[in-house]
Design a protein around this motif. Structure first.
Motif, short mmCIF file in Angstrom:
data_model
loop_
_atom_site.label_atom_id
_atom_site.label_comp_id
_atom_site.label_asym_id
_atom_site.label_seq_id
_atom_site.Cartn_x
_atom_site.Cartn_y
_atom_site.Cartn_z
N GLY A 61 0.82 -1.21 0.00
CA GLY A 61 0.00 0.00 0.00
C GLY A 61 0.84 1.26 0.00
N LEU A 62 1.91 1.26 0.80
CA LEU A 62 2.82 2.40 0.80
C LEU A 62 3.45 2.59 -0.58
CD1 LEU A 62 4.75 1.98 4.17
CD2 LEU A 62 3.19 3.85 3.59
N LEU A 63 3.91 1.50 -1.16
CA LEU A 63 4.56 1.58 -2.46
C LEU A 63 3.59 2.06 -3.54
CD1 LEU A 63 6.71 -1.65 -2.17
CD2 LEU A 63 7.59 0.71 -2.30
N ARG A 64 2.35 1.63 -3.47
CA ARG A 64 1.35 2.12 -4.43
C ARG A 64 1.14 3.63 -4.28
NH1 ARG A 64 -1.17 -2.80 -3.29
NH2 ARG A 64 -2.47 -1.88 -1.65
N GLY A 65 1.27 4.13 -3.05
CA GLY A 65 1.08 5.56 -2.80
C GLY A 65 2.26 6.42 -3.21
N GLY A 66 3.40 5.78 -3.49
CA GLY A 66 4.58 6.49 -3.97
C GLY A 66 5.18 7.43 -2.94
N VAL A 67 5.95 8.38 -3.44
CA VAL A 67 6.67 9.31 -2.58
C VAL A 67 5.74 10.08 -1.64
CG1 VAL A 67 8.15 11.37 -2.55
CG2 VAL A 67 8.66 9.49 -4.13
N PRO A 68 4.58 10.56 -2.09
CA PRO A 68 3.73 11.29 -1.14
C PRO A 68 3.33 10.45 0.07
CG PRO A 68 3.02 11.73 -3.38
CD PRO A 68 4.04 10.62 -3.46
N LYS A 69 2.92 9.22 -0.14
CA LYS A 69 2.47 8.39 0.98
C LYS A 69 3.65 7.93 1.84
CE LYS A 69 -0.80 4.82 2.14
NZ LYS A 69 -1.89 4.00 1.64
N ILE A 70 4.71 7.48 1.21
CA ILE A 70 5.90 7.03 1.97
C ILE A 70 6.51 8.23 2.70
CG2 ILE A 70 8.15 5.92 1.84
CD1 ILE A 70 7.14 4.68 -0.88
N GLY A 71 6.61 9.34 2.00
CA GLY A 71 7.19 10.55 2.60
C GLY A 71 6.40 11.04 3.81
N ALA A 72 5.08 10.94 3.75
CA ALA A 72 4.26 11.35 4.89
C ALA A 72 4.55 10.47 6.10
CB ALA A 72 2.78 11.28 4.52
N LYS A 73 4.75 9.17 5.87
CA LYS A 73 5.08 8.28 6.98
C LYS A 73 6.46 8.58 7.54
CE LYS A 73 3.36 5.56 8.87
NZ LYS A 73 2.59 5.67 10.12
N ILE A 74 7.41 8.88 6.68
CA ILE A 74 8.76 9.22 7.14
C ILE A 74 8.71 10.49 7.98
CG2 ILE A 74 11.05 10.01 6.40
CD1 ILE A 74 10.80 7.98 4.06
N THR A 75 7.98 11.48 7.53
CA THR A 75 7.84 12.73 8.28
C THR A 75 7.19 12.48 9.63
OG1 THR A 75 7.69 13.99 6.22
CG2 THR A 75 6.84 15.05 8.20
N GLU A 76 6.14 11.69 9.64
CA GLU A 76 5.45 11.35 10.89
C GLU A 76 6.40 10.62 11.86
OE1 GLU A 76 2.28 7.94 12.20
OE2 GLU A 76 1.87 9.00 10.32
N GLU A 77 7.12 9.64 11.34
CA GLU A 77 8.01 8.86 12.19
C GLU A 77 9.18 9.70 12.70
OE1 GLU A 77 7.01 6.19 13.39
OE2 GLU A 77 5.49 5.59 11.95
N ALA A 78 9.70 10.61 11.87
CA ALA A 78 10.80 11.48 12.29
C ALA A 78 10.35 12.37 13.45
CB ALA A 78 11.30 12.32 11.12
N ALA A 79 9.14 12.89 13.38
CA ALA A 79 8.61 13.71 14.48
C ALA A 79 8.47 12.87 15.75
CB ALA A 79 7.27 14.32 14.08
N GLU A 80 8.05 11.63 15.60
CA GLU A 80 7.89 10.76 16.76
C GLU A 80 9.25 10.40 17.37
OE1 GLU A 80 5.38 7.55 15.43
OE2 GLU A 80 3.64 8.88 15.29
N VAL A 81 10.29 10.29 16.54
CA VAL A 81 11.64 10.06 17.06
C VAL A 81 12.06 11.23 17.94
CG1 VAL A 81 14.09 9.96 16.41
CG2 VAL A 81 12.44 8.49 15.25
N VAL A 82 11.84 12.44 17.46
CA VAL A 82 12.22 13.63 18.22
C VAL A 82 11.45 13.69 19.54
CG1 VAL A 82 12.25 16.15 18.22
CG2 VAL A 82 12.92 14.89 16.16
N GLU A 83 10.16 13.43 19.49
CA GLU A 83 9.36 13.43 20.72
C GLU A 83 9.86 12.37 21.70
OE1 GLU A 83 5.25 12.98 19.61
OE2 GLU A 83 5.31 14.76 18.34
N ALA A 84 10.10 11.16 21.22
CA ALA A 84 10.55 10.07 22.09
C ALA A 84 11.94 10.37 22.67
CB ALA A 84 10.56 8.75 21.32
N GLY A 85 12.75 11.10 21.92
CA GLY A 85 14.09 11.44 22.39
C GLY A 85 14.08 12.28 23.65
N ASP A 86 12.98 12.91 23.93
CA ASP A 86 12.88 13.77 25.11
C ASP A 86 12.18 13.09 26.28
OD1 ASP A 86 13.55 16.26 26.21
OD2 ASP A 86 11.52 17.04 25.88
#
Length: 114
Positions: free
Chosen positions: A30-55
């Motif tokens: 499903g991610l691959l079907r969504g291409g860069v927009p869908k995969i990129g949105a997940k990467i952005t979401e996960e990166a924000a969660e990494v920063v939050e968890a880091g604190d």
């Protein structure tokens, strides 16, 4: 299983899902079907969660951080597969940079072409 082979094995599973994106009912497909927009949105979401968890304090925060970094790496692997790249490409780049000052390496990337 060694850690390097884990990444290679994980990339192989992602690549397998890529070859079957039209028929595969999987999260990766499903991610691959969504291409860069869908995969990129997940990467952005996960990166924000990494920063939050880091604190987050204590052992619970440490465990949460590891889980979020794993999610970020996983989704980054999906993006690599989307662009027909693999973990070996990342390892090659890290090896190229190994032993070079981060400041020097970044300066070399920003030099104008001559």
């Amino acid at each position: 299983m060694t850690r390097s082979s884990l990444m290679t094995d994980l990339m192989a599973v992602i690549q397998d899902r890529k070859t079957r994106t039209e028929t595969e009912k999987s999260y990766v497909a499903g991610l691959l079907r969504g291409g860069v927009p869908k995969i990129g949105a997940k990467i952005t979401e996960e990166a924000a969660e990494v920063v939050e968890a880091g604190d987050e304090p204590g052992e619970e925060g440490r465990v949460h951080l590891v889980k979020e970094v794993a999610d970020l790496v996983f989704h980054s692997l999906v993006m690599l597969a989307h662009r027909d790249l693999g973990w070996d490409d990342v390892e090659d780049e890290l090896a190229r940079r190994f032993g070079i000052s981060g400041i020097d390496e970044k300066a070399a990337r920003n030099k104008p072409a001559q």
